[in-house]
Design an enzyme around this catalytic site. Structure first.
Site, mmCIF file in Angstrom:
data_model
loop_
_atom_site.group_PDB
_atom_site.id
_atom_site.type_symbol
_atom_site.label_atom_id
_atom_site.label_comp_id
_atom_site.label_asym_id
_atom_site.label_seq_id
_atom_site.Cartn_x
_atom_site.Cartn_y
_atom_site.Cartn_z
ATOM 1 N N HIS A 1 23.975 61.704 50.764
ATOM 2 C CA HIS A 1 24.007 60.709 49.846
ATOM 3 C C HIS A 1 25.074 60.939 48.779
ATOM 4 C CE1 HIS A 1 22.794 63.509 46.486
ATOM 5 N NE2 HIS A 1 21.760 63.636 47.561
ATOM 6 N N CYS B 1 19.850 68.199 50.492
ATOM 7 C CA CYS B 1 20.439 66.953 50.707
ATOM 8 C C CYS B 1 22.019 67.317 51.008
ATOM 9 C CB CYS B 1 20.304 66.182 49.703
ATOM 10 S SG CYS B 1 18.735 65.374 49.726
#
Length: 171
Positions: free
Chosen positions: A130, A146
């Site tokens: 992301h 992440c």
């Protein structure tokens, strides 16, 4: 520690911080010859804090990334199972445990939303590749697992890959 050593250390650290600049959004075309990855595969090398999109003819697009901090890193093979622009974010249980005052949902587009302008979720877990609202964090060991990219870079990568793309994370 003597005062002189402490002062010298402070000056050295301060100069290093002033000289370092946040990562700039601009993927680089690099050579990457590897028979183990087919074109279209995303390879994240956490030790390098780099993400590679394998192209053909021994080439790859290379992007700087932020990766999991100590104890939060993982390795393995997965696939992109969703693509979202300006996603809302619900903190996973582990994040809520560490930061109990965090809201249950942060709307997409909010400056407090850590997902940035786009996210691609990974199957088999609560992880994603992301963007970020904190560009200075890209290049570090900063997340709960992440893969964090500059907003310009996630926008570029988002356009180049599709749901089902293989993602290989190595240490």
């Amino acid at each position: 520690m003597s005062l002189r050593i402490a002062a010298a250390l402070a000056v050295t650290i301060g100069a290093g911080m002033m000289m370092s600049s946040p990562a700039q959004a601009r993927p680089e075309m690099v050579g990457m010859r590897s028979a183990e990855y087919s074109p279209g595969t995303i390879v994240v090398k956490t030790g390098e804090r780099r993400l590679y999109l394998i192209l053909d003819n021994g080439r790859a697009m290379r992007y700087p990334v932020g990766v999991g901090r100590y104890g939060k890193q993982w390795a393995g093979t997965t696939r992109i199972d969703g693509k979202y622009t300006n996603p809302a974010w619900s903190p996973p249980r582990e994040v809520k445990r560490d930061k109990p005052n965090m809201p249950d949902v942060i709307p997409g587009g909010s400056p407090r939303n850590p997902m940035g302008v786009a996210a691609m979720t990974l199957s088999g877990g609560e992880y994603a590749i992301h963007g970020t609202n904190m560009p200075g964090s890209v290049g570090g060991f900063v997340s709960y697992g992440c893969i964090r990219m500059l907003n310009g870079d996630i926008t570029d990568l988002y356009q180049r890959v599709s749901v089902g793309t293989t993602v290989v994370v190595t240490r």
